[in-house]
Design a protein around this motif. Structure first.
Motif, short mmCIF file in Angstrom:
data_model
loop_
_atom_site.label_atom_id
_atom_site.label_comp_id
_atom_site.label_asym_id
_atom_site.label_seq_id
_atom_site.Cartn_x
_atom_site.Cartn_y
_atom_site.Cartn_z
N LYS A 1 -7.40 2.87 -4.25
CA LYS A 1 -8.21 2.41 -3.40
C LYS A 1 -8.92 3.61 -2.72
O LYS A 1 -10.28 3.19 -2.35
CB LYS A 1 -7.58 1.75 -2.33
CG LYS A 1 -6.76 0.35 -2.60
CD LYS A 1 -7.69 -0.39 -3.21
CE LYS A 1 -7.21 -1.94 -3.81
NZ LYS A 1 -7.95 -2.62 -4.29
N ASN A 2 -8.52 4.76 -2.44
CA ASN A 2 -9.07 5.85 -1.69
C ASN A 2 -8.54 6.78 -2.34
O ASN A 2 -7.07 7.06 -2.53
CB ASN A 2 -8.99 5.90 -0.15
CG ASN A 2 -10.11 6.47 0.54
OD1 ASN A 2 -10.97 7.29 -0.08
ND2 ASN A 2 -10.22 6.52 1.78
N LYS B 1 -2.94 1.31 -8.21
CA LYS B 1 -4.43 1.19 -8.20
C LYS B 1 -4.99 1.73 -7.22
O LYS B 1 -4.72 1.39 -5.78
CB LYS B 1 -4.61 -0.41 -8.06
CG LYS B 1 -6.10 -0.72 -8.26
CD LYS B 1 -6.33 -2.35 -8.33
CE LYS B 1 -7.78 -2.77 -8.15
NZ LYS B 1 -7.84 -4.12 -8.14
N ILE C 1 0.78 -1.15 0.02
CA ILE C 1 -0.02 -0.06 -0.18
C ILE C 1 1.03 1.00 0.11
O ILE C 1 1.89 1.33 0.73
CB ILE C 1 -0.97 -0.11 1.19
CG1 ILE C 1 -1.95 -1.15 0.96
CG2 ILE C 1 -1.63 1.38 1.40
CD1 ILE C 1 -2.98 -1.31 2.17
N CYS D 1 -3.15 4.14 -2.45
CA CYS D 1 -3.19 3.03 -3.52
C CYS D 1 -2.37 1.75 -3.42
O CYS D 1 -1.78 1.60 -1.90
CB CYS D 1 -2.39 3.78 -4.54
SG CYS D 1 -2.85 5.35 -5.04
N THR D 2 -2.77 0.74 -4.15
CA THR D 2 -1.77 -0.38 -4.11
C THR D 2 -0.73 -0.53 -5.30
O THR D 2 -1.36 0.16 -6.27
CB THR D 2 -2.48 -1.68 -4.15
OG1 THR D 2 -3.43 -1.72 -5.34
CG2 THR D 2 -3.33 -2.03 -2.82
N SER E 1 -13.88 0.14 -7.00
CA SER E 1 -13.52 0.73 -5.86
C SER E 1 -14.64 1.69 -5.32
O SER E 1 -15.58 2.03 -5.83
CB SER E 1 -12.39 1.81 -6.42
OG SER E 1 -12.03 2.57 -5.40
#
Length: 139
Positions: free
Chosen positions: A103-104, A101, A4, A68-69, A47
């Motif tokens: 996530k928030n 990617k 993360i 993100c990842t 998401s």
């Protein structure tokens, strides 16, 4: 497990573009800049913050906070080449690409803006004398 990565107050390089994957799902693609380096980001339809990105009306130059990842993918790139007998041909070369990617995400006010607005506020704020004597209202 994918690592993360948290980006704090990164500048958005371009407006997020909505694209469609082969499986007919939608995703946003955009680039961010942090301390001179640029990173590719993808925000997929599954998401929680997918709807949020549309309501923010983001443009290039805006600032974001992202969680993100990190994902490393191998892409195949076709390159022109020449065969042993001198004929032109194409070769497929594997190429490792890193993208993030999302996530928030949240809209962020850059630190420089906070400092300049506070400085301007201090210069403009002066005490205002009351129009009448307010001593009668004191206990």
């Amino acid at each position: 497990m994918e690592p993360i990565v948290i980006f704090t107050r990164v500048r958005l390089c371009d407006k997020p573009v909505l694209k469609e994957a082969k499986n007919k799902t939608q995703f946003y693609v955009f680039t961010i800049q942090s301390e001179g380096s640029k990173y590719a980001c993808k925000l997929f339809e599954d998401s929680e913050c997918f709807e949020k990105i549309g309501s923010l009306h983001l443009e290039g130059g805006d600032y974001l906070d992202l969680q993100c990842t990190m994902k490393k993918m191998i892409q195949k790139i076709k390159m022109p080449a020449t065969s042993e007998d001198g004929e032109p041909c194409e070769v497929v070369v594997p190429h490792e690409v890193t993208h993030f990617k999302v996530k928030n995400l949240d809209f962020a006010i850059p630190v420089e803006f906070k400092k300049t607005s506070k400085k301007n506020q201090d210069q403009n704020s002066k005490s205002v004398n009351p129009m009448t004597d307010l001593s009668g209202f004191e206990d």
